[in-house]
Design a protein around this motif. Sequence first.
Motif, PDB file in Angstrom:
ATOM      1  N   ASP A  35      45.035  15.429 -13.025  1.00  0.00           N
ATOM      2  CA  ASP A  35      45.766  16.429 -13.806  1.00  0.00           C
ATOM      3  C   ASP A  35      45.196  17.812 -13.529  1.00  0.00           C
ATOM      4  OD1 ASP A  35      47.443  14.534 -15.134  1.00  0.00           O
ATOM      5  OD2 ASP A  35      45.690  13.952 -16.327  1.00  0.00           O
ATOM      6  N   LEU A  36      46.069  18.721 -13.119  1.00  0.00           N
ATOM      7  CA  LEU A  36      45.639  20.115 -12.914  1.00  0.00           C
ATOM      8  C   LEU A  36      45.854  20.850 -14.232  1.00  0.00           C
ATOM      9  CD1 LEU A  36      47.121  20.950  -9.369  1.00  0.00           C
ATOM     10  CD2 LEU A  36      44.809  20.221  -9.963  1.00  0.00           C
ATOM     11  N   VAL A  37      44.768  21.354 -14.790  1.00  0.00           N
ATOM     12  CA  VAL A  37      44.838  21.938 -16.130  1.00  0.00           C
ATOM     13  C   VAL A  37      44.417  23.406 -16.068  1.00  0.00           C
ATOM     14  CG1 VAL A  37      43.947  21.762 -18.502  1.00  0.00           C
ATOM     15  CG2 VAL A  37      44.156  19.697 -17.088  1.00  0.00           C
ATOM     16  N   LYS A  38      45.258  24.272 -16.634  1.00  0.00           N
ATOM     17  CA  LYS A  38      44.940  25.705 -16.612  1.00  0.00           C
ATOM     18  C   LYS A  38      43.774  26.004 -17.562  1.00  0.00           C
ATOM     19  CE  LYS A  38      46.980  30.138 -17.587  1.00  0.00           C
ATOM     20  NZ  LYS A  38      48.191  30.894 -17.845  1.00  0.00           N
ATOM     21  N   ILE A  39      42.791  26.729 -17.057  1.00  0.00           N
ATOM     22  CA  ILE A  39      41.680  27.159 -17.904  1.00  0.00           C
ATOM     23  C   ILE A  39      42.113  28.441 -18.625  1.00  0.00           C
ATOM     24  CG2 ILE A  39      39.338  28.158 -17.828  1.00  0.00           C
ATOM     25  CD1 ILE A  39      38.809  26.161 -15.466  1.00  0.00           C
ATOM     26  N   ASP A  40      41.921  28.463 -19.922  1.00  0.00           N
ATOM     27  CA  ASP A  40      42.272  29.639 -20.717  1.00  0.00           C
ATOM     28  C   ASP A  40      41.159  30.679 -20.539  1.00  0.00           C
ATOM     29  OD1 ASP A  40      42.864  31.537 -22.575  1.00  0.00           O
ATOM     30  OD2 ASP A  40      43.072  30.148 -24.275  1.00  0.00           O
ATOM     31  N   GLN A  41      41.487  31.759 -19.836  1.00  0.00           N
ATOM     32  CA  GLN A  41      40.457  32.757 -19.533  1.00  0.00           C
ATOM     33  C   GLN A  41      40.071  33.605 -20.744  1.00  0.00           C
ATOM     34  OE1 GLN A  41      41.357  34.830 -15.771  1.00  0.00           O
ATOM     35  NE2 GLN A  41      42.326  32.960 -15.072  1.00  0.00           N
ATOM     36  N   GLU A  42      40.796  33.422 -21.840  1.00  0.00           N
ATOM     37  CA  GLU A  42      40.477  34.147 -23.078  1.00  0.00           C
ATOM     38  C   GLU A  42      39.408  33.417 -23.897  1.00  0.00           C
ATOM     39  OE1 GLU A  42      41.956  37.131 -23.828  1.00  0.00           O
ATOM     40  OE2 GLU A  42      42.798  36.884 -21.817  1.00  0.00           O
ATOM     41  N   ARG A  43      39.169  32.164 -23.536  1.00  0.00           N
ATOM     42  CA  ARG A  43      38.205  31.360 -24.299  1.00  0.00           C
ATOM     43  C   ARG A  43      37.042  30.946 -23.403  1.00  0.00           C
ATOM     44  NH1 ARG A  43      39.388  26.407 -26.567  1.00  0.00           N
ATOM     45  NH2 ARG A  43      41.006  25.927 -25.044  1.00  0.00           N
ATOM     46  N   PRO A  44      35.849  30.712 -24.003  1.00  0.00           N
ATOM     47  CA  PRO A  44      34.724  30.274 -23.160  1.00  0.00           C
ATOM     48  C   PRO A  44      35.036  28.954 -22.460  1.00  0.00           C
ATOM     49  CG  PRO A  44      33.986  30.843 -25.394  1.00  0.00           C
ATOM     50  CD  PRO A  44      35.485  30.861 -25.426  1.00  0.00           C
TER      51      PRO A  44
END
Length: 364
Positions: A35-44
């Motif tokens: 699964d390719l999961v987007k990392i939320d760049q607003e959160r650590p």
Amino acid sequence: MSSRRFAIGYALAQKKQKSFIQESLVSLCRERGIDLVKIDQERPLVDQGPFDCVLHKLYGDDWKGQLVDFLAKNPNAVVIDSPDAIERLHNRISMLQVVSELKIEDQSGTFGIPKQIVIYDKETLFDRQAWEFLKYPVIAKPLVADGTAKSHKMALVFNHDGLNKLKPPIVLQEFVNHGGVIFKVYVVGEYVKCAKRKSLPDVSEEKLKTLEGSLSFSQVSNLATHEKNDDKYYKLMQLDDTEMPPQNFISDIARGLRGLMKLNLFNFDVIRDTRIGNRYLIIDINYFPGYAKMPCYETVLTDFFWDVVQKKGCAVGRSFSAGESGEQVGLDSRLTLSCEKEVRKIVSNTCCSDGEENESVVQV
Ligand SMILES: O=P(O)(O)O[C@@H]1[C@@H](OP(=O)(O)O)[C@H](OP(=O)(O)O)[C@H](O)[C@H](OP(=O)(O)O)[C@H]1OP(=O)(O)O
Ligand SMILES: Nc1ncnc2c1ncn2[C@@H]1O[C@H](COP(=O)(O)OP(=O)(O)O)[C@@H](O)[C@H]1O
Ligand SMILES: [Mg+2]
Ligand SMILES: [Mg+2]
């Protein structure tokens, strides 16, 4: 076969996300259990996951720190690739230094880099003696190659008048006639693909006398993907007639660069010096380039991700298994997906139905 699913978190700029994370890639990965999961760049990053692997093209100390924290909390995870290794490519001098360390077996060609000098100030720029070993025309490139539009702005300088517009710090590099075609060599782990692209046309001695000042340009080889995949592109650019470099030679260089730079995802630009038939010059190395331009990029990348999460193909995890020994290991070794296995096998491109004759596929 295990039915365990794997998660790969990706942290990419908006533009990169759009070009790289295509539905075709996401679904192929999904079918293979990834699964390719987007990392939320607003959160650590440490608060996200779990991820078996992190794929990234973000820069800066904050991001680097986040990766360190993430690995501290997830000792079995893998980061592709190490920020320190990537950083070397952000400077057009350090980027090419590695070429001088390269030793390759294949003797079908010779290789190097064009003559160049870094210029930090106007005084040195106008002091012709400081760089008398360079012949006009020269290319002026921003020293920093950090992915900004500015870092791609170049000038082809024909004579002294053309120096006025230049803004140090820059690299002055001798322009080498190469028949107007550049070879882009894409590396994905052990996989290598060489493609032809349009480049700047040759400048003859006669023409040089008539040219004034300088010519500015930016990303000359970078047309839209659909234009490049079009047959007409090759005809229009007369790329058909240009012979590809020897495959073994290119694969040796790719393998050598990968090992020395400790990077898995990069491409490099190569030109063939028209004065010396089999002399190849490496002029640019880019981290995580536009893979979507490679035919079948989905298959190539999915295979690579599979190898990574299965801890095959590369020595993933071994050098940074802090959990096992309880030892603290250095940042670089823990962030590096090192490549110990050297498979030198030339394969034909079986995954493509369009049979692109202008491209070659090599595994190193
Ligand atoms: O945008 P694309 O797909 O053309 O890819 C760019 C690359 O084109 P290429 O695959 O070599 O034809 C491009 O390669 P060049 O420097 O043009 O040789 C860079 O890698 C660029 O990244 P950055 O701006 O240096 O961070 C790459 O841009 P990003 O996608 O990383 O923004
Ligand atoms: N030394 C050189 N001789 C001839 N052409 C060059 C040389 N360096 C760069 N070029 C041309 O300029 C383009 C851009 O240069 P490059 O170093 O690849 O910068 P970028 O990082 O913006 O792609 C190349 O793709 C090639 O067409
Ligand atoms: Mg380039
Ligand atoms: Mg570049």
